[in-house]
Structures are given as structure tokens and as C-alpha cells.
Scaffold this motif. Structure first.
Motif, PDB file in Angstrom:
ATOM      1  N   PHE A 211       7.409 -10.409  -3.737  1.00  0.00           N
ATOM      2  CA  PHE A 211       6.422 -10.521  -2.656  1.00  0.00           C
ATOM      3  C   PHE A 211       6.541  -9.287  -1.739  1.00  0.00           C
ATOM      4  O   PHE A 211       7.631  -8.927  -1.287  1.00  0.00           O
ATOM      5  N   LEU A 212       5.388  -8.686  -1.459  1.00  0.00           N
ATOM      6  CA  LEU A 212       5.267  -7.631  -0.448  1.00  0.00           C
ATOM      7  C   LEU A 212       4.353  -8.180   0.644  1.00  0.00           C
ATOM      8  O   LEU A 212       3.204  -8.556   0.370  1.00  0.00           O
ATOM      9  N   LYS A 213       4.851  -8.228   1.900  1.00  0.00           N
ATOM     10  CA  LYS A 213       4.101  -8.876   2.976  1.00  0.00           C
ATOM     11  C   LYS A 213       3.968  -7.932   4.178  1.00  0.00           C
ATOM     12  O   LYS A 213       4.968  -7.416   4.691  1.00  0.00           O
ATOM     13  N   VAL A 214       2.700  -7.733   4.589  1.00  0.00           N
ATOM     14  CA  VAL A 214       2.411  -7.011   5.836  1.00  0.00           C
ATOM     15  C   VAL A 214       2.441  -8.028   6.969  1.00  0.00           C
ATOM     16  O   VAL A 214       1.659  -8.996   6.975  1.00  0.00           O
ATOM     17  N   LEU A 215       3.368  -7.862   7.933  1.00  0.00           N
ATOM     18  CA  LEU A 215       3.588  -8.851   8.976  1.00  0.00           C
ATOM     19  C   LEU A 215       2.554  -8.715  10.085  1.00  0.00           C
ATOM     20  O   LEU A 215       1.837  -7.701  10.211  1.00  0.00           O
ATOM     21  N   ALA A 216       2.486  -9.780  10.931  1.00  0.00           N
ATOM     22  CA  ALA A 216       1.539  -9.778  12.066  1.00  0.00           C
ATOM     23  C   ALA A 216       1.964  -8.802  13.148  1.00  0.00           C
ATOM     24  O   ALA A 216       1.119  -8.175  13.814  1.00  0.00           O
ATOM     25  N   ASP A 217       3.286  -8.629  13.347  1.00  0.00           N
ATOM     26  CA  ASP A 217       3.800  -7.715  14.361  1.00  0.00           C
ATOM     27  C   ASP A 217       3.681  -6.291  13.828  1.00  0.00           C
ATOM     28  O   ASP A 217       4.341  -5.946  12.839  1.00  0.00           O
ATOM     29  N   PRO A 218       2.872  -5.472  14.447  1.00  0.00           N
ATOM     30  CA  PRO A 218       2.711  -4.098  13.945  1.00  0.00           C
ATOM     31  C   PRO A 218       3.961  -3.245  14.093  1.00  0.00           C
ATOM     32  O   PRO A 218       4.070  -2.176  13.455  1.00  0.00           O
TER      33      PRO A 218
END
Length: 299
Positions: A211-218
Motif C-alpha cells: 500500500f502507498l498512501k498519500v496522507l491528509a496532512d500535507p
């Protein structure tokens, strides 16, 4: 006159207990003496004596007869003198015929060739120990077959997914997991990552995931997680912090039993496909508060 008792005569006379006159004695041709009363009846031999004195004669077999088994039969003409002789001759002839037939039948059975046995050649036989090896490999083969069936029946999360909506009481959930009031307000301002959070899943087999996940916190980098279901614990990076999780299948749902490293609080995560085909990531706090992140597939 004085009465006398006379015993039974050996030549057939009757016993007589009354007084009688002595009977004349005659001499027979065979030299024996008999009384005159019985000499006439005893002079002729009986039928049984005639029959026993008559020799057995056998008639030759008729060449045109279909009977090919047994000895020559005694003729009925020679034994017409009495029932004893006729019965004896027939019995003897029958026994001889039965013996000859049994001998002939036995010789045919022994001369018959036994049926051929279709035995496999030595090259066609399995090598020694093949049965034991096959028995030892059977459980392994069955386990591989079962795993293949399970892999084919499990859902595939592979693809690119974009967060479409966030369902649930997020403020309570973030409070349950130990997030501060300031961080909860910041997460609310970011709409909990809707339209920003993106997941890319690689699933080469039913139990292998990346899994590669772009988080909500920039401010945070892209999180990466690689694991094999059932292979033990692994780290997971998320907006709520770093987790240590163990993955297992519950039907078509991928279940994570996790612990938040910072607070030590337990957390449950579920991944599955809903009825619309969307990818869902559900989180349940230790107090039972549940939130859902619903992702839409990106083509």
C-alpha cells in the motif's frame, strides 16, 4: 405209549410236541439224509441260489450308440431269473459307468490350459518408495490446492483509489485514539482528507499487499506498507500515528488488529469492497466508535 419231543429238523420239518410216529428217512443225491416229508420240497434249488450261481455276462457296446462313456452293460436276458441278480447287475454296471465318466472328465480338466494373467511389465511398475512419497506429499498438495482456491475467492484491492467521502463521528473517534483538540480541529479543516488522500494498492497474490498512501496532512510524506497476511506484525503509518498491526482474513474482509505505538491503545481496521464496488477503510476505536473512509476507483 411214552410221548417223545422232537426238535426242529435241519431239513425243514415242523416242531411237534405231540406224540408221532417216526418218519422214514431218505438219502438225497447230494449224500445228505432228509425226511420223506421235506425231501420233495428241498430237492430243487431256490431262485436266489439259481441267480447267484448264474455268471454275469456283458453285451458288447453298440457302435451306433451315442454313449461314449462307461463299460459294457450286462444284458437283461441273463438276469431275468430273479430280482436280486437283476438289481446287482444294474448296480455294478452303473458304478462302472460312473467311474469311467469321472476319469474322463478329470483328464479333460487337467489337460486344459490355465488362463493367461495380464501382469504389468517390470518397467511399468512404480519405483520402490513411490507410494510412501506420494502419501507424504498428499497433505502439502491439499494445502496448496486449498490456498489456491482461497486466493481465487478473495477480493482484489489492486488499483488506484481516491477518498470520496468520510462517514462517522470523526471528532469522537480522534478523541478516543488520543488526538489533541488542536489536531482534531486541523483534521476537520482538511475535511479529513476527502479529495486528497489517495491509496495505490498492489496485490500480486491473494495474501501479498503493498500500500502507498498519500496522507491528509500535507506535512507528512507518503506512507508505504508491505505485508503478507498471516505472516506476523508489520508497521503502518497513518494520519493518527504509527501503528503495529497483524492482518488476517475474515471472509472477504481484511482484518487488522493494531496498536497505536504512541498511546498503546488498541485499534481495529477493516478493508473491504462495498456493494457499489468502492474500497472502504473502516477504523474502530477501543471505545467502539467507528468511522469509514470510502474510496472510489481511479481509471
Amino acid at each position: 405209549m411214552r410221548a417223545s419231543l422232537r426238535p426242529r429238523c435241519v431239513c425243514g420239518g415242523r416242531p411237534d410236541l405231540e406224540p408221532h410216529e417216526p418218519m422214514p428217512i431218505v438219502r438225497c443225491s447230494d449224500g445228505r439224509e432228509r425226511s420223506a416229508e421235506t425231501s420233495t420240497t428241498a430237492s430243487a434249488p431256490s431262485i436266489a441260489e439259481q441267480d447267484l450261481a448264474t455268471p454275469l455276462e456283458f453285451s458288447p457296446r453298440d457302435a451306433s450308440s451315442d454313449d461314449t462313456c462307461g463299460p459294457p452293460r450286462p444284458t437283461d436276458r441273463q438276469h431275468s431269473g430273479g430280482p436280486l441278480g437283476a438289481a446287482g447287475g444294474l448296480l455294478l454296471g452303473g458304478l462302472m459307468e460312473l467311474r469311467a465318466c469321472m476319469l474322463e472328465l478329470g483328464s479333460q480338466c487337467f489337460l486344459r490350459e490355465p488362463p493367461a494373467l495380464n501382469l504389468p511389465a517390470a518397467s511399468e511398475l512404480p519405483p520402490p518408495g513411490a507410494a510412501a512419497e506420494a502419501a507424504a506429499e498428499a497433505p502439502v498438495v491439499e494445502e496448496k490446492r486449498a490456498n489456491l482456491v482461497l486466493c481465487r475467492s478473495r477480493p482484489s484491492f489492486a488499483g488506484d483509489w481516491l477518498l470520496q467521502r468520510a462517514d462517522g463521528d470523526f471528532d469522537t473517534f480522534l478523541s478516543d485514539v488520543g488526538m489533541s483538540w488542536l489536531n482534531r480541529k486541523a483534521a476537520m479543516a482538511l475535511n479529513y482528507g476527502v479529495g486528497r488522500v489517495r491509496i495505490t494498492c498492489e496485490q500480486p497474490s491473494g495474501d501479498d499487499f503493498t500500500f502507498l498512501k498519500v496522507l491528509a496532512d500535507p506535512r507528512k510524506n507518503e506512507a508505504r506498507s508491505c505485508f503478507h497476511v498471516g505472516a506476523g506484525s508489520f508497521p503502518v503509518n497513518d494520519d493518527i500515528g504509527t501503528l503495529t498491526a497483524n492482518a488476517s482474513w475474515e471472509g472477504e474482509v481484511l482484518h487488522f488488529a493494531a496498536t497505536i505505538d504512541a498511546s498503546g491503545l488498541p485499534l481495529t481496521m477493516l478493508m473491504y469492497l462495498n456493494s457499489d464496488g468502492a474500497f472502504v477503510e473502516e477504523m474502530i476505536s477501543s471505545k467502539g466508535t467507528s468511522v469509514k473512509y470510502v474510496f472510489a476507483a481511479q481509471i
